[in-house]
Design a protein around this motif. Structure first.
Motif, PDB file in Angstrom:
ATOM      1  N   GLN A 156     -71.715 -81.373  44.339  1.00 35.68           N
ATOM      2  CA  GLN A 156     -72.903 -81.127  43.519  1.00 35.68           C
ATOM      3  C   GLN A 156     -72.601 -81.138  42.011  1.00 35.68           C
ATOM      4  N   PRO A 157     -71.559 -80.433  41.531  1.00 27.79           N
ATOM      5  CA  PRO A 157     -71.306 -80.447  40.088  1.00 27.79           C
ATOM      6  C   PRO A 157     -71.019 -81.858  39.555  1.00 27.79           C
ATOM      7  N   SER A 158     -70.273 -82.644  40.317  1.00 27.65           N
ATOM      8  CA  SER A 158     -69.979 -84.020  39.899  1.00 27.65           C
ATOM      9  C   SER A 158     -71.252 -84.855  39.854  1.00 27.65           C
ATOM     10  N   MET A 159     -72.117 -84.669  40.845  1.00 23.48           N
ATOM     11  CA  MET A 159     -73.379 -85.410  40.866  1.00 23.48           C
ATOM     12  C   MET A 159     -74.252 -85.001  39.679  1.00 23.48           C
ATOM     13  N   ALA A 160     -74.287 -83.711  39.376  1.00 22.52           N
ATOM     14  CA  ALA A 160     -75.094 -83.234  38.243  1.00 22.52           C
ATOM     15  C   ALA A 160     -74.613 -83.875  36.942  1.00 22.52           C
ATOM     16  N   GLN A 161     -73.308 -83.937  36.742  1.00 22.83           N
ATOM     17  CA  GLN A 161     -72.760 -84.552  35.532  1.00 22.83           C
ATOM     18  C   GLN A 161     -73.098 -86.044  35.476  1.00 22.83           C
TER      19      GLN A 161
ATOM     20  N   LEU B 267     -75.580 -87.645  36.945  1.00 26.51           N
ATOM     21  CA  LEU B 267     -77.009 -87.848  36.720  1.00 26.51           C
ATOM     22  C   LEU B 267     -77.389 -87.555  35.268  1.00 26.51           C
ATOM     23  N   SER B 268     -76.745 -86.563  34.663  1.00 23.61           N
ATOM     24  CA  SER B 268     -77.009 -86.279  33.250  1.00 23.61           C
ATOM     25  C   SER B 268     -76.611 -87.466  32.383  1.00 23.61           C
ATOM     26  N   ARG B 269     -75.462 -88.059  32.662  1.00 21.57           N
ATOM     27  CA  ARG B 269     -75.030 -89.240  31.896  1.00 21.57           C
ATOM     28  C   ARG B 269     -75.967 -90.417  32.140  1.00 21.57           C
ATOM     29  N   MET B 270     -76.359 -90.593  33.394  1.00 24.84           N
ATOM     30  CA  MET B 270     -77.261 -91.700  33.715  1.00 24.84           C
ATOM     31  C   MET B 270     -78.620 -91.508  33.050  1.00 24.84           C
ATOM     32  N   GLU B 271     -79.084 -90.271  32.980  1.00 25.41           N
ATOM     33  CA  GLU B 271     -80.355 -89.999  32.309  1.00 25.41           C
ATOM     34  C   GLU B 271     -80.218 -90.260  30.808  1.00 25.41           C
ATOM     35  N   ARG B 272     -79.139 -89.815  30.229  1.00 23.58           N
ATOM     36  CA  ARG B 272     -78.871 -90.049  28.801  1.00 23.58           C
ATOM     37  C   ARG B 272     -78.854 -91.552  28.484  1.00 23.58           C
TER      38      ARG B 272
END
Length: 149
Positions: free
Chosen positions: A64-69, A71-76
């Motif tokens: 989960q933490p890796s996915m959150a990071q 997705l944040s980069r992909m959103e950025r």
């Protein structure tokens, strides 16, 4: 002393192939704004659907933490967008942006070209056999991981 030949054992050979695929794949997807680590998310959302972060992490076999990071980069980078989940007010649904979806055909073509080069000299039967063997291997490994958790 027992002889330990890395090139007669499947695990290191698979690891070496995986690293080479990742390194070469990274070069192929970078011009389109993706990284090779993002491809499981891209694959899961490629038809324009939306999924929760939790489901993406589970299906991509990522913590989960890796996915959150990621997705944040992909959103950025303008590759994914988040929207409220109508069934769960606490959750968000992730989907690819139009810009990301538009890049997929060219990205897929670049990856397919790389695969063709990597599998040069293999017959179609050999490719299908390799795919079948690797699927079975991954099923065995998934079972081992599940039993250890």
């Amino acid at each position: 002393m027992i002889d330990w030949n890395l090139f007669s054992n499947p695990a290191p050979l698979i690891n070496m192939a995986s690293r080479s695929f990742a390194r070469l794949g990274e070069r192929r997807v970078k011009p389109f704004g993706f990284s090779i680590g993002q491809l499981p998310v891209v694959y899961l959302l490629r038809h324009g659907g939306a999924m929760s972060q939790k489901d993406l992490a589970r299906q991509a076999k990522t913590e989960q933490p890796s996915m959150a990071q990621m997705l944040s980069r992909m959103e950025r980078d303008g590759l994914v967008r988040r929207a409220p989940d109508p069934d769960d007010g606490r959750a968000q649904l992730i989907s690819l942006t139009e810009a990301a979806l538009e890049k997929l055909p060219a990205t897929r073509a670049a990856l397919d070209e790389g695969n063709q080069h990597a599998l040069a000299g293999f017959s179609e039967d050999e490719v299908q056999m390799l795919v079948g063997l690797l699927r079975r291997l991954n099923e065995n490994l998934d079972g081992m991981v599940a039993r250890e958790e």
